[in-house]
Design an enzyme around this catalytic site. Structure first.
Site, short mmCIF file in Angstrom:
data_model
loop_
_atom_site.label_atom_id
_atom_site.label_comp_id
_atom_site.label_asym_id
_atom_site.label_seq_id
_atom_site.Cartn_x
_atom_site.Cartn_y
_atom_site.Cartn_z
N GLN A 96 65.34 40.96 58.10
CA GLN A 96 66.14 39.82 57.61
C GLN A 96 66.82 40.15 56.29
O GLN A 96 67.95 39.74 56.03
CB GLN A 96 65.26 38.57 57.42
CG GLN A 96 64.48 38.13 58.64
CD GLN A 96 65.34 37.86 59.86
OE1 GLN A 96 66.45 37.35 59.75
NE2 GLN A 96 64.83 38.24 61.03
N HIS A 128 57.53 38.61 63.91
CA HIS A 128 58.33 38.59 65.14
C HIS A 128 59.75 38.03 64.92
O HIS A 128 60.02 37.42 63.92
CB HIS A 128 57.60 37.88 66.29
CG HIS A 128 57.32 36.42 66.10
ND1 HIS A 128 56.84 35.64 67.11
CD2 HIS A 128 57.43 35.60 65.02
CE1 HIS A 128 56.68 34.41 66.67
NE2 HIS A 128 57.03 34.36 65.42
N GLU A 129 60.60 38.32 65.87
CA GLU A 129 62.03 37.96 65.78
C GLU A 129 62.71 38.58 64.56
O GLU A 129 63.58 37.96 63.96
CB GLU A 129 62.24 36.45 65.76
CG GLU A 129 61.57 35.67 66.86
CD GLU A 129 62.02 36.06 68.26
OE1 GLU A 129 63.08 36.70 68.39
OE2 GLU A 129 61.30 35.76 69.21
N GLY A 130 62.32 39.80 64.24
CA GLY A 130 62.90 40.47 63.08
C GLY A 130 62.03 40.26 61.86
O GLY A 130 61.91 39.14 61.37
N ARG A 182 65.42 32.69 65.64
CA ARG A 182 65.02 32.93 64.25
C ARG A 182 64.87 31.63 63.48
O ARG A 182 63.92 31.45 62.73
CB ARG A 182 66.03 33.86 63.57
CG ARG A 182 65.85 35.28 64.04
CD ARG A 182 66.83 36.28 63.44
NE ARG A 182 66.42 37.63 63.85
CZ ARG A 182 67.08 38.74 63.57
NH1 ARG A 182 68.19 38.70 62.87
NH2 ARG A 182 66.61 39.91 63.99
#
Lengths: 598, 598
Positions: free
Chosen positions: B457, B450-452, B307
């Protein structure tokens, strides 16, 4: 074939045109007596059908198969010509034009609603008629009778298309620096030489002729914008009987390859390069429109309409993005709400998640707010042209002048945000080319650039419009807004109205502060912030207008209008405070930052 | 070949690492004693050179020539393999790893600065080492000694690449709903069956083997995220001597075609479909990492680093966009400033126009602010791992936990804005594919997904991080910021510090109000606004940090830091007020809007 309900909302158009703007009342005016609610509805039905069946289906294909230059000619996918033939044969190119040209004499506000379907369905293909109609309108206003008969009639029939050729490689925002030359000839024509850049629809085989409207300078004229004249430069010269004659010396020098808007041929054109020699001589043959050196004024006639049209395009691209995101959010399941996180329960449609609803509500407020702005301005065009008294027409003209930079810039800023949110709602899928929202996002990125960048609009608003006629435009805008807020007294919207009143007062005082600074560099340094603040204020007002128009409605649709109005009041209008504070402080941060420090 | 000065600013990296974060002080710690300012500089030089000569030149070509599937294999342009070979042979894959694996044992903060060059030069190609390094770090932390020897060593050498395989077509943000199954076998291995979506680097011929880290559920385990385990599933099974054995049953089912990031192979992978039958049996062979059902915890080790890495990528893509825009603005002439509009004077470089300087200053503040944030967090990783006392390590860990959602989300929101501004500065040219900024804009649009996603978040920050350990993380963040503001007393930045202090107090009171609401739906409804406000506050703080670090400097570079700090203080920090007001009102607009109204 995509469903029409993913392209645009007919329900919303009906609301805006009938429940709010009362377009039916226009049918009492001489120009529109042949019309009725039924004829307006019929043409909207037709537009929806043709946009859905002939424009939307090749939107992606046109994006993936850009125009190509083959043997000096532009090759397009065949669907473009097919769609435009259907469009013209249905009489839609002629929609707003006079009956004498085979037109329907539709009010501009209805014409804009009609055309919105095509921009939303396929912005690339719809650029050809968009430019042609603007070109024809300019010639109707400023061309000679002979020019109108020769060039406008075939345009309205859809047999010829038109362009506007302003920019040059070295002169985009700064039109005073164009170098294309037009030398007068003994026969009253001109010979043009120069290079024009970013010319949409600049060459193609869609029509047998192309009518270029070209800005150029006549040698010996005044410097800067005061020395610019406007010329008709047809691709093929036209014989007295209307048949096509010699090839003019307008040559396709290259195609521009863009991030989006790929369906529209965008060209670099060379005039008078000597590839063709019409009449055996050098130079592209051009015909002066109106008087010498008044070209920019005429072009601004077209440009002002084009600016509102660009704003409409930005809005409806955001709108279709919103509709696709909403459909996706109702069908895609993922996760569970905070209060019920038991993994044994089924996943919920993502529209159930507050943050997804936030994105949809924001996108809705931008798309529908921008559409209201565009149609309101189009309605002002009708008022400007057909209102009963000269005073009403003058007021409409003044208000339209004020609103034009906002109608161009605000949707160009927030329409792309709606598409950005539409991608975000789709998650990873929205970032792929298997879903249409990524194309809307790419297409919409052009709108803050063409027809005058956001910076150009901001200087137009703060540098010209708010000070013209001693500030009469700004005062009129304020009066118009407070007439709305007065109607909100005693309703659930009184708080919204009070906040708007405060913002209107703030706009006036901030404007006075800015123009009291005594240094135009300081006044104009933060003009973009001024444009943003004024734009948000105007759209907030139009949301209050919509809320009041929807007040008596009890359907989900009307509840939605109220929800979006509340969103705009509570979430968006407060943004203006920080912008006004900054402006009021005559902030010099940008002004005092030197190039070398960047 | 693009100049390195258009990729990233070495001067700024030097400032951030040396004048601000004092990375040289890390060389006093046992892990880094072999290092010095000189070794750090040397590896930064190397990165700059390789990124410029081997990564940047094929950035556009890779975008235009996406990975293709030919006979079931992924075909890439040859430049990707060449670049990655140079990268690995220079020892850069091994940069941060232990000497025992041939690594350089660089501090993470230096490693991030090194890798920033590659992301900025070519985000598509750099994804392969990015994923491989994250994969290796996870295995080093949680794998067995045998797993480390078997899989990590070849990864660090760059002989094998790694992936992280989390998402499935029906489960992206909602990992609790993955359905990939892992059935235990008598020999201690597992057999996996299921489909994984969005797997970057999921298949290719760049390396002889690919180490997939796969989340799957062991039948009979607890429901939801508590039943997720982590497995190594290599593309080829590995013999005891490290040589490659049988083909495992991991099959490329398709490639995803995205708007940007096109250089990175992004795949749909099928596990255990029966195409291959390793050991003569069905199912992809997998090896459990650590304990059963703890997979998500391990994966979050990698994910948290990823992240911050995604945030860095978003920042440097914005940074390179800014640098390109600055170069363009200094060379492109257009128009004249308000005070000197005489068309007879020559046009000025557009950087002379206030509105262009506004855009550049904004882009600079986002790009450099995001870079400061990313490097600050990377520095915290070093503190977390190598600070002298357990207390210091714990504090660093806590602060890093707090900052991670911001370090991911803030640059993912504002880095793309920097690229948007970079296009706008370029005008029509920036919208064409002849200039690189449109690609940066498309590439960067992935980062908020992407990645959350940003929504994920925001729930992490407001739903978990600010309440963890009784609010200790939030308190620590507040203390850390006010330690900075205290240092500003008596300087020209006292006003900035006072505004920051007020914002910190506001964050605390708003957090208390939100969590005092007594209904998690209400608390979390506007979590995205909370994330935006906290993010802007944190970056404002890091701009004050930079201003203080630059205070004694007299060069144009230091003036630039002060100008950008002033910009962030006067233009950006005030945005937080409206956000805090909205949050404090426990606004229910979104919550109360029903699906049917949209």
């Amino acid at each position: 074939m995509p469903s029409s309900s993913l392209i645009l909302s007919r329900r919303d158009l009906d609301f805006l045109l009938n429940e709010w703007l009362d377009v039916e009342s226009l049918t009492k005016r001489a120009r529109f007596t042949e019309h009725s609610r039924e004829t307006f509805d019929a043409v909207l039905d037709l537009a929806e059908q043709i946009a859905t069946e002939h424009f939307a289906p090749h939107n992606r294909k046109a994006d993936e198969n850009e125009p190509r230059m083959v043997d000096g000619k532009v090759q397009l996918i065949p669907e473009v010509a097919e769609a435009l033939t259907v469009f013209a044969e249905a009489g839609l190119m002629a929609g707003e034009f006079d009956e004498e040209f085979g037109g329907m004499q539709l009010p501009h506000v209805v014409g804009q609603a009609v055309f919105a379907w095509f921009k939303a369905a396929n912005v690339g293909t719809s650029a050809y008629p968009f430019l042609t109609m603007g070109n024809a309108r300019l010639l109707l206003a400023h061309g000679s009778r002979e020019q109108i008969d020769t060039y406008v009639a075939p345009e309205i029939e859809g047999r010829w298309f038109g362009t506007m050729a302003l920019s040059e490689p070295q002169a985009g925002s700064s039109l005073s620096d164009i170098t294309t030359k037009a030398v007068p000839q003994d026969d009253g024509t001109y010979r043009l030489t120069g290079n024009k850049m970013w010319i949409s629809g600049g060459d193609h085989e869609l029509t047998e002729n192309i009518v270029h409207l070209v800005l150029a300078k006549i040698p010996g004229g005044p410097p800067g914008v005061k020395g610019i004249s406007l010329f008709i430069v047809p691709k093929f010269l036209v014989n007295a009987d209307g048949s096509l004659g010699e090839r003019n010396d307008v040559v396709l020098a290259g195609l521009n390859h863009k991030m989006g808007y790929r369906g529209t041929t965008n060209t670099l054109l060379n005039f008078g390069e000597g590839v063709h020699t019409p009449g055996g001589r050098a130079g592209a043959v051009g015909y002066l429109v109106g008087e010498q050196h008044r070209g920019l004024t005429y072009m601004f006639h077209m440009m002002n309409e084009a600016r509102i049209g660009v704003g409409m395009g930005a809005t409806v691209l955001g709108y279709t993005g919103y509709l696709h995101a909403l459909e996706y959010a109702r069908t895609r399941t993922q996760g569970r709400p905070p209060a019920g996180k038991d993994p044994a329960t089924p996943m919920v449609p993502i529209v159930e998640h507050a943050d997804v609803r936030r994105m949809l509500l924001a996108a809705k407020s931008y798309a529908e707010g921008g559409l209201a702005l565009g149609l309101y301005c189009a309605r002002l065009v009708d008022e400007e042209q057909t209102a009963e008294t000269a005073d009403e027409r003058a007021r409409a003209h003044l208000l339209l002048e004020m609103l034009t930079p906002i109608a161009k810039a605000w949707p160009s800023q927030w329409g792309p945000v709606a598409d950005d949110l539409a991608i975000q709602v789709h998650g990873g899928y929205g970032y792929t080319r298997d879903y249409p929202v990524e194309q809307f996002y790419r297409d919409n990125r052009l709108n803050p650039i063409h027809e005058g960048t956001q910076g150009v609009q901001s200087l137009d608003l703060l540098g010209r419009k708010v000070v013209m006629q001693g500030g009469a435009g700004l005062a009129l805008l304020g009066e118009t807004i407070t007439a709305t807020t007065a109607r909100a007294a005693g309703t659930q919207w009184a708080g919204f109205a009070a906040d708007l009143d405060a913002a209107v007062a703030r706009l006036a005082s901030v404007t006075a502060t800015l123009w009291g600074a005594g240094d135009p560099d300081v006044t104009l340094a933060n003009s973009h912030v001024y444009l943003e603040a004024a734009g948000h204020l105007v759209v907030a007002w139009l949301w209050l207008e919509q809320a009041l128009a929807a007040e008596a409605g009890t359907t989900d649709f009307h509840e939605g209008k109220r929800a979006a109005a509340r969103y705009f009041w509570r979430w968006e209008l407060p943004r203006t405070r920080a912008w006004f504070d900054l402006l009021e402080s005559l902030d010099r941060t940008v002004l005092d930052t030197r190039d070398a420090w960047l």
